[in-house]
Design a protein around this motif. Sequence first.
Motif, PDB file in Angstrom:
ATOM      1  N   ALA A  37       0.827  -1.206   0.000  1.00  0.00           N
ATOM      2  CA  ALA A  37       0.000   0.000   0.000  1.00  0.00           C
ATOM      3  C   ALA A  37       0.861   1.255   0.000  1.00  0.00           C
ATOM      4  N   MET A  38       1.949   1.220   0.741  1.00  0.00           N
ATOM      5  CA  MET A  38       2.818   2.389   0.789  1.00  0.00           C
ATOM      6  C   MET A  38       3.549   2.592  -0.540  1.00  0.00           C
ATOM      7  N   VAL A  39       3.904   1.510  -1.220  1.00  0.00           N
ATOM      8  CA  VAL A  39       4.544   1.624  -2.530  1.00  0.00           C
ATOM      9  C   VAL A  39       3.567   2.229  -3.538  1.00  0.00           C
ATOM     10  N   ARG A  44       8.281   3.399  -4.696  1.00  0.00           N
ATOM     11  CA  ARG A  44       9.216   2.481  -4.032  1.00  0.00           C
ATOM     12  C   ARG A  44      10.241   3.204  -3.160  1.00  0.00           C
ATOM     13  N   GLU A  45      10.836   4.253  -3.709  1.00  0.00           N
ATOM     14  CA  GLU A  45      11.913   4.953  -2.992  1.00  0.00           C
ATOM     15  C   GLU A  45      11.415   5.589  -1.700  1.00  0.00           C
ATOM     16  N   THR A  46      10.316   6.323  -1.789  1.00  0.00           N
ATOM     17  CA  THR A  46       9.765   6.984  -0.609  1.00  0.00           C
ATOM     18  C   THR A  46       9.256   5.966   0.407  1.00  0.00           C
ATOM     19  N   SER A  65       1.464   2.731  13.696  1.00  0.00           N
ATOM     20  CA  SER A  65       0.731   3.935  13.317  1.00  0.00           C
ATOM     21  C   SER A  65      -0.034   3.732  12.015  1.00  0.00           C
ATOM     22  N   ASP A  66       0.613   3.142  11.023  1.00  0.00           N
ATOM     23  CA  ASP A  66      -0.067   2.896   9.756  1.00  0.00           C
ATOM     24  C   ASP A  66      -1.198   1.882   9.898  1.00  0.00           C
TER      25      ASP A  66
END
Length: 151
Positions: A37-39, A44-46, A65-66
């Motif tokens: 989900a974060m990607v 990818r980098e962040t 937290s997420d």
Amino acid sequence: MASASSPSSSGFFSICLLHAVAATTCGALMMFYQNEAMVVGHGRETAARLLQGSTPRDQLLIQTSDSFAGLLLFAIGLLLFMVAFVEDRDFQAFFAKGCALLHAAVALWRVCFERRVDCLARDWPRQLVGDLVLGLSWLLFLVYCWSDKYD
């Protein structure tokens, strides 16, 4: 001209269901597929920088937290699903105003704070557009209700 207590069109129902599906899906992905989900959300980098953390404690804090943010989004999606079946026009207008203000507040948060976070600085304009589009959907519903009320 319809009275204030009569059922409205399917616009409120449709907007609530669309927002409910988006919120529950994003919330479930944030809880159970955090890395993916974060990607998708940041690239990818962040995502690697956000998930890395400086210590194992930071990593655990970020993951927790997420997960809670995902749980909150999931609960909001369920609430939107329940609210979709309310047929009172006054409540629908009140709820739509609150949702529009909530999206405006999130957009303001992104402009004031998220753009200052180095690893999020590249992502906030795209997310700001998303917040504004979601808020606009509620505003369009309100305009439709007002035009229907005063015609």
